[in-house]
Motif scaffolding. Structure first.
Motif, PDB file in Angstrom:
ATOM      1  N   TYR A   1      -5.791  -7.397 -20.054  1.00 18.45           N
ATOM      2  CA  TYR A   1      -6.541  -7.796 -18.867  1.00 18.45           C
ATOM      3  C   TYR A   1      -6.051  -6.922 -17.715  1.00 18.45           C
ATOM      4  O   TYR A   1      -4.870  -6.927 -17.386  1.00 18.45           O
ATOM      5  CB  TYR A   1      -6.289  -9.270 -18.536  1.00 18.45           C
ATOM      6  CG  TYR A   1      -7.546 -10.049 -18.211  1.00 18.45           C
ATOM      7  CD1 TYR A   1      -8.367  -9.641 -17.164  1.00 18.45           C
ATOM      8  CD2 TYR A   1      -7.905 -11.176 -18.926  1.00 18.45           C
ATOM      9  CE1 TYR A   1      -9.511 -10.348 -16.867  1.00 18.45           C
ATOM     10  CE2 TYR A   1      -9.053 -11.896 -18.629  1.00 18.45           C
ATOM     11  CZ  TYR A   1      -9.856 -11.471 -17.596  1.00 18.45           C
ATOM     12  OH  TYR A   1     -10.999 -12.174 -17.287  1.00 18.45           O
ATOM     13  N   GLY A   2      -6.942  -6.158 -17.127  1.00 17.86           N
ATOM     14  CA  GLY A   2      -6.603  -5.325 -15.985  1.00 17.86           C
ATOM     15  C   GLY A   2      -6.936  -6.045 -14.695  1.00 17.86           C
ATOM     16  O   GLY A   2      -8.083  -6.461 -14.484  1.00 17.86           O
ATOM     17  N   LEU A   3      -5.928  -6.229 -13.844  1.00 14.91           N
ATOM     18  CA  LEU A   3      -6.115  -6.939 -12.582  1.00 14.91           C
ATOM     19  C   LEU A   3      -5.851  -5.994 -11.413  1.00 14.91           C
ATOM     20  O   LEU A   3      -4.970  -5.142 -11.478  1.00 14.91           O
ATOM     21  CB  LEU A   3      -5.158  -8.134 -12.486  1.00 14.91           C
ATOM     22  CG  LEU A   3      -5.143  -9.129 -13.642  1.00 14.91           C
ATOM     23  CD1 LEU A   3      -4.160 -10.250 -13.365  1.00 14.91           C
ATOM     24  CD2 LEU A   3      -6.531  -9.691 -13.887  1.00 14.91           C
ATOM     25  N   HIS A   4      -6.604  -6.192 -10.341  1.00 10.37           N
ATOM     26  CA  HIS A   4      -6.407  -5.447  -9.105  1.00 10.37           C
ATOM     27  C   HIS A   4      -6.269  -6.459  -7.981  1.00 10.37           C
ATOM     28  O   HIS A   4      -7.150  -7.317  -7.808  1.00 10.37           O
ATOM     29  CB  HIS A   4      -7.590  -4.515  -8.828  1.00 10.37           C
ATOM     30  CG  HIS A   4      -7.813  -3.495  -9.893  1.00 10.37           C
ATOM     31  ND1 HIS A   4      -7.444  -2.174  -9.752  1.00 10.37           N
ATOM     32  CD2 HIS A   4      -8.354  -3.603 -11.138  1.00 10.37           C
ATOM     33  CE1 HIS A   4      -7.757  -1.518 -10.854  1.00 10.37           C
ATOM     34  NE2 HIS A   4      -8.305  -2.358 -11.709  1.00 10.37           N
ATOM     35  N   LEU A   5      -5.179  -6.363  -7.248  1.00  9.43           N
ATOM     36  CA  LEU A   5      -4.948  -7.226  -6.088  1.00  9.43           C
ATOM     37  C   LEU A   5      -4.916  -6.359  -4.842  1.00  9.43           C
ATOM     38  O   LEU A   5      -4.047  -5.488  -4.698  1.00  9.43           O
ATOM     39  CB  LEU A   5      -3.628  -7.990  -6.239  1.00  9.43           C
ATOM     40  CG  LEU A   5      -3.657  -9.213  -7.162  1.00  9.43           C
ATOM     41  CD1 LEU A   5      -2.249  -9.668  -7.488  1.00  9.43           C
ATOM     42  CD2 LEU A   5      -4.455 -10.358  -6.525  1.00  9.43           C
ATOM     43  N   TRP A   6      -5.851  -6.611  -3.958  1.00  4.58           N
ATOM     44  CA  TRP A   6      -5.965  -5.807  -2.727  1.00  4.58           C
ATOM     45  C   TRP A   6      -6.021  -6.738  -1.523  1.00  4.58           C
ATOM     46  O   TRP A   6      -6.601  -7.831  -1.583  1.00  4.58           O
ATOM     47  CB  TRP A   6      -7.230  -4.949  -2.761  1.00  4.58           C
ATOM     48  CG  TRP A   6      -7.461  -4.262  -1.439  1.00  4.58           C
ATOM     49  CD1 TRP A   6      -6.962  -3.064  -1.031  1.00  4.58           C
ATOM     50  CD2 TRP A   6      -8.242  -4.774  -0.340  1.00  4.58           C
ATOM     51  NE1 TRP A   6      -7.372  -2.784   0.259  1.00  4.58           N
ATOM     52  CE2 TRP A   6      -8.148  -3.814   0.710  1.00  4.58           C
ATOM     53  CE3 TRP A   6      -8.976  -5.932  -0.140  1.00  4.58           C
ATOM     54  CZ2 TRP A   6      -8.793  -3.996   1.935  1.00  4.58           C
ATOM     55  CZ3 TRP A   6      -9.607  -6.116   1.078  1.00  4.58           C
ATOM     56  CH2 TRP A   6      -9.518  -5.151   2.098  1.00  4.58           C
TER      57      TRP A   6
ATOM     58  N   LEU B   1      -1.391  -3.069  -7.677  1.00  6.97           N
ATOM     59  CA  LEU B   1      -1.280  -3.500  -6.290  1.00  6.97           C
ATOM     60  C   LEU B   1      -1.588  -2.317  -5.386  1.00  6.97           C
ATOM     61  O   LEU B   1      -1.166  -1.190  -5.662  1.00  6.97           O
ATOM     62  CB  LEU B   1       0.127  -4.026  -5.998  1.00  6.97           C
ATOM     63  CG  LEU B   1       0.617  -5.172  -6.889  1.00  6.97           C
ATOM     64  CD1 LEU B   1       2.057  -5.529  -6.544  1.00  6.97           C
ATOM     65  CD2 LEU B   1      -0.274  -6.390  -6.724  1.00  6.97           C
ATOM     66  N   TYR B   2      -2.273  -2.577  -4.302  1.00  8.80           N
ATOM     67  CA  TYR B   2      -2.685  -1.483  -3.430  1.00  8.80           C
ATOM     68  C   TYR B   2      -1.746  -1.354  -2.232  1.00  8.80           C
ATOM     69  O   TYR B   2      -2.171  -1.145  -1.101  1.00  8.80           O
ATOM     70  CB  TYR B   2      -4.145  -1.678  -3.023  1.00  8.80           C
ATOM     71  CG  TYR B   2      -5.045  -1.384  -4.200  1.00  8.80           C
ATOM     72  CD1 TYR B   2      -5.611  -0.132  -4.371  1.00  8.80           C
ATOM     73  CD2 TYR B   2      -5.263  -2.339  -5.183  1.00  8.80           C
ATOM     74  CE1 TYR B   2      -6.400   0.159  -5.468  1.00  8.80           C
ATOM     75  CE2 TYR B   2      -6.041  -2.065  -6.300  1.00  8.80           C
ATOM     76  CZ  TYR B   2      -6.606  -0.809  -6.436  1.00  8.80           C
ATOM     77  OH  TYR B   2      -7.368  -0.520  -7.540  1.00  8.80           O
ATOM     78  N   ASN B   3      -0.457  -1.489  -2.542  1.00  7.56           N
ATOM     79  CA  ASN B   3       0.568  -1.258  -1.531  1.00  7.56           C
ATOM     80  C   ASN B   3       1.864  -0.913  -2.251  1.00  7.56           C
ATOM     81  O   ASN B   3       1.928  -0.908  -3.477  1.00  7.56           O
ATOM     82  CB  ASN B   3       0.754  -2.468  -0.611  1.00  7.56           C
ATOM     83  CG  ASN B   3       1.124  -3.727  -1.380  1.00  7.56           C
ATOM     84  OD1 ASN B   3       2.002  -3.710  -2.231  1.00  7.56           O
ATOM     85  ND2 ASN B   3       0.454  -4.830  -1.067  1.00  7.56           N
ATOM     86  N   ASP B   4       2.894  -0.631  -1.504  1.00  3.59           N
ATOM     87  CA  ASP B   4       4.193  -0.232  -2.039  1.00  3.59           C
ATOM     88  C   ASP B   4       5.266  -1.220  -1.581  1.00  3.59           C
ATOM     89  O   ASP B   4       6.393  -0.834  -1.296  1.00  3.59           O
ATOM     90  CB  ASP B   4       4.519   1.192  -1.573  1.00  3.59           C
ATOM     91  CG  ASP B   4       5.558   1.867  -2.446  1.00  3.59           C
ATOM     92  OD1 ASP B   4       5.647   1.522  -3.632  1.00  3.59           O
ATOM     93  OD2 ASP B   4       6.294   2.734  -1.934  1.00  3.59           O
ATOM     94  N   ASP B   5       4.892  -2.494  -1.514  1.00  2.85           N
ATOM     95  CA  ASP B   5       5.727  -3.532  -0.918  1.00  2.85           C
ATOM     96  C   ASP B   5       6.501  -4.270  -2.004  1.00  2.85           C
ATOM     97  O   ASP B   5       5.947  -5.087  -2.742  1.00  2.85           O
ATOM     98  CB  ASP B   5       4.844  -4.511  -0.130  1.00  2.85           C
ATOM     99  CG  ASP B   5       5.645  -5.521   0.671  1.00  2.85           C
ATOM    100  OD1 ASP B   5       6.839  -5.706   0.375  1.00  2.85           O
ATOM    101  OD2 ASP B   5       5.065  -6.119   1.592  1.00  2.85           O
TER     102      ASP B   5
END
Length: 275
Positions: free
Chosen positions: A70-75, A101-105
């Motif tokens: 399952y490929g998930l994207h959290l933005w 994740l669309y960040n480096d946090d």
């Protein structure tokens, strides 16, 4: 105090939500390419939850149900991520998740890791680079030595994917070759290197599945097949985007020589639950 937002699922999609999604995509096509592609071309495998506030999408969870993962994207706003996952339906019932994740946090990752651990997942975190090129920066390299794969190449494709560690049958191999634009390099009739584009939109193609048989590495073959598919991408007027682990120095070097540039670093989570 939590962040106030209205949550809307994909099955509640209407023209108002579609306009918000379209505006979001147009504001940053490189970031939201997966979202737009899955909603247009792969809807039967896609689920999504959107957080809406003041007429804007402020966060979303995109779920793509692949054959084995399952490929998930959290933005968006990270404080909403766990709530989005809770609303994500069956995605957390899968035994293997890839979460982009669309960040480096790292603080965001720690919170998600605890949440997934509590659900029984073992979590591994990796940092990836997003690299991009276009028709002005791309530098071709030997792409004419690779050719587009077709149905006649199924047996060789399955053989090389097996070496890669991906076991597929002929039906899935046919689907991949038909849907994703694969190029391959052959040596003495054997397929030894592949690359493909698995997302194609007018503004952006996403390049991936770059693999060379271990016995044929160090000869520039990955560079050749990546060049071939990148050539097609930029010739269409789109940008070419690919992802690479930041510790994969040889691959990064190859992509830079083709004209790819790093545009951001992002964290990915690989979560596995033993049955």
């Amino acid at each position: 105090m939590g962040i106030e937002a209205n949550f809307v699922r994909l099955h509640d999609l209407n023209i108002t939500l579609w306009k918000l999604i379209r505006n979001l995509y147009l504001s940053d096509t490189l970031t939201h390419a997966y979202l737009m592609y899955d909603l247009i071309y792969d809807l039967e495998r896609t689920e999504a939850v959107f957080a809406i506030r003041s007429g804007e999408v402020i966060a979303y969870l995109l779920c793509w149900k692949g054959p084995r993962v399952y490929g998930l994207h959290l933005w968006g706003i990270k404080d909403l991520f766990i709530e989005l996952l809770n609303l994500g339906g069956e995605c957390l019932n899968y035994s293997r998740l890839y979460i982009q994740l669309y960040n480096d946090d790292l603080s965001c990752v720690r919170e998600l890791a605890v949440y997934l651990n509590d659900l029984g997942f073992d979590v591994k975190v990796s940092r990836y680079l997003d690299m991009v090129t276009d028709e002005y920066k791309f530098r071709s390299y030997g792409g004419e030595r690779a050719r587009r794969l077709g149905i006649e190449d199924l047996d060789e494709f399955i053989r090389l994917k097996t070496v890669q560690g991906t076991i597929i049958n002929k039906d899935l191999a046919r689907e991949l070759i038909s849907m994703w634009r694969y190029y391959g390099l052959f040596i003495n009739g054997r397929l030894v290197s592949i690359a493909c584009r698995y997302i194609a939109l007018p503004d952006i193609w996403i390049i991936g599945d770059v693999f060379t048989h271990p016995d044929f590495r160090g000869k520039g073959y990955a560079k050749i097949v990546t060049s071939a598919i990148t050539r097609d991408a930029v010739a269409s007027g789109a940008k070419a985007l690919l992802h690479v682990r930041e510790d994969n120095i040889p691959a990064i070097r190859v992509y830079k020589r083709l004209g790819y540039e790093v545009i951001r670093r992002r964290l990915w989570i690989h979560a596995i639950k033993e049955n």
